[in-house]
Design a protein around this motif. Structure first.
Motif, mmCIF file in Angstrom:
data_model
loop_
_atom_site.group_PDB
_atom_site.id
_atom_site.type_symbol
_atom_site.label_atom_id
_atom_site.label_comp_id
_atom_site.label_asym_id
_atom_site.label_seq_id
_atom_site.Cartn_x
_atom_site.Cartn_y
_atom_site.Cartn_z
ATOM 1 N N ARG A 45 -7.316 -17.138 11.652
ATOM 2 C CA ARG A 45 -8.320 -16.164 11.253
ATOM 3 C C ARG A 45 -9.532 -16.844 10.613
ATOM 4 O O ARG A 45 -9.462 -17.997 10.196
ATOM 5 C CB ARG A 45 -7.707 -15.125 10.303
ATOM 6 C CG ARG A 45 -6.571 -14.346 10.959
ATOM 7 C CD ARG A 45 -5.948 -13.314 10.058
ATOM 8 N NE ARG A 45 -4.881 -12.596 10.758
ATOM 9 C CZ ARG A 45 -5.079 -11.501 11.495
ATOM 10 N NH1 ARG A 45 -6.303 -10.997 11.615
ATOM 11 N NH2 ARG A 45 -4.058 -10.916 12.104
ATOM 12 N N SER B 235 -1.159 -16.464 13.214
ATOM 13 C CA SER B 235 -2.519 -16.225 13.722
ATOM 14 C C SER B 235 -3.475 -17.230 13.098
ATOM 15 O O SER B 235 -3.177 -17.876 12.093
ATOM 16 C CB SER B 235 -2.970 -14.788 13.413
ATOM 17 O OG SER B 235 -2.962 -14.560 12.012
ATOM 18 N N ARG C 15 -11.710 -17.026 7.567
ATOM 19 C CA ARG C 15 -11.640 -16.662 6.152
ATOM 20 C C ARG C 15 -12.639 -17.507 5.361
ATOM 21 O O ARG C 15 -13.123 -18.536 5.835
ATOM 22 C CB ARG C 15 -10.234 -16.900 5.618
ATOM 23 C CG ARG C 15 -9.146 -16.070 6.312
ATOM 24 C CD ARG C 15 -9.141 -14.646 5.801
ATOM 25 N NE ARG C 15 -8.188 -13.773 6.512
ATOM 26 C CZ ARG C 15 -6.914 -13.663 6.222
ATOM 27 N NH1 ARG C 15 -6.369 -14.394 5.245
ATOM 28 N NH2 ARG C 15 -6.151 -12.818 6.910
ATOM 29 N N ASP D 220 -11.216 -10.436 11.986
ATOM 30 C CA ASP D 220 -11.393 -11.832 11.615
ATOM 31 C C ASP D 220 -10.510 -12.779 12.429
ATOM 32 O O ASP D 220 -10.483 -13.971 12.181
ATOM 33 C CB ASP D 220 -11.121 -12.033 10.122
ATOM 34 C CG ASP D 220 -9.672 -11.697 9.746
ATOM 35 O OD1 ASP D 220 -8.903 -11.246 10.631
ATOM 36 O OD2 ASP D 220 -9.330 -11.878 8.567
ATOM 37 N N GLN D 221 -9.786 -12.211 13.417
ATOM 38 C CA GLN D 221 -8.898 -13.066 14.198
ATOM 39 C C GLN D 221 -9.695 -13.855 15.240
ATOM 40 O O GLN D 221 -10.662 -13.347 15.824
ATOM 41 C CB GLN D 221 -7.817 -12.238 14.891
ATOM 42 C CG GLN D 221 -6.713 -13.095 15.498
ATOM 43 C CD GLN D 221 -5.470 -12.280 15.838
ATOM 44 O OE1 GLN D 221 -5.441 -11.061 15.676
ATOM 45 N NE2 GLN D 221 -4.424 -12.959 16.295
#
Length: 242
Positions: A170, A168, A172, A118-119
């Motif tokens: 990500r 980071s 989400r 998910d990065q």
């Protein structure tokens, strides 16, 4: 010696023979023939003129009238552009367009979600379009950056996570109350844009190409927004963030 009167008489008789007119009937027939020939020649000439004039008129009808002005509000077909121009910044920043977020200094890489996670990273590999199209949805003076999923309006958002330094960004699930999903977008002097969350610029780290929020140095990464088409419309009564 010949009598001169006899000579004169002979000359007069010769002149009468030469100038003797034909009978009246013959003269009328000869005149009628000449009149018929003149009529035939004139008629043929008029026919030729009619054919030429008809051809000119037909050619004029076939040529488009370039002096015709289209009614008000209409654009002649020849003036209609064949290619539709991309949307401008106002539509992009209003959340009405899908965009690619391009990093010009990295060979025009785009911000995309990892295929196995998910990065969010800067990516140049082919086939990343489904993971690299975003919608900038304004909320007050900030923006929620949602992933434009295929066939949908996007229900996941870029989210700043302050995990292992330097943090980071990500992808989400969108959360209306999450401040970590709200970004400030500012335009730089060269026309590119900077992203930051809180007081920290959101930048790309060389080497890993990861998008991070907590680098201590000043701005090093700016972005360009490339139009990818209209964003999917929200369903009436739906919440674009959840």
């Amino acid at each position: 010696m010949a009598d001169q009167r006899d000579d004169l008489t002979a000359i007069a008789d010769g002149a009468r023979r030469v100038t003797k007119l034909p009978p009246a009937q013959a003269l009328r027939e000869r005149g009628e023939r000449r009149r018929r020939r003149r009529t035939a020649v004139t008629g043929a000439g008029l026919a030729v003129l009619a054919l030429v004039a008809g051809g000119v008129v037909l050619q004029a009808r076939e040529q488009p009238d370039r002096s015709v002005v289209a009614p008000a509000g209409e654009v002649p077909p020849s003036a209609v552009p064949s290619v539709t121009a991309s949307a401008g910044p106002q539509e992009i920043l209003a959340g009405r367009r899908r965009i690619a977020i391009v990093v010009p200094g990295m060979n025009r890489a785009v911000l995309a979600v990892d295929p196995a996670g998910d990065q969010v990273r800067a990516a140049t590999a082919p086939g990343v379009d489904d993971r690299a199209q975003w919608v900038l949805r304004p909320e007050g003076d900030r923006f929620r950056i949602t992933l434009a999923e295929p066939g949908g309006a996007g229900r996941s958002c870029m989210t700043v996570v302050h995990d292992a330094a330097p943090g980071s960004v990500r992808n989400r699930a969108c959360d209306p109350g999450a401040q970590a999903q709200l970004f400030t977008i500012e335009q730089e002097a060269d026309g590119s844009y900077s992203l930051f969350q809180g007081r920290r610029y959101v930048q790309v780290v060389d080497g890993t190409n990861a998008l991070v929020p907590d680098l201590p140095e000043a701005l090093t990464t700016t972005y360009e927004f490339e139009d990818r088409g209209p964003a999917a419309e929200e369903q009436p009564g739906s919440d674009p963030t959840g």
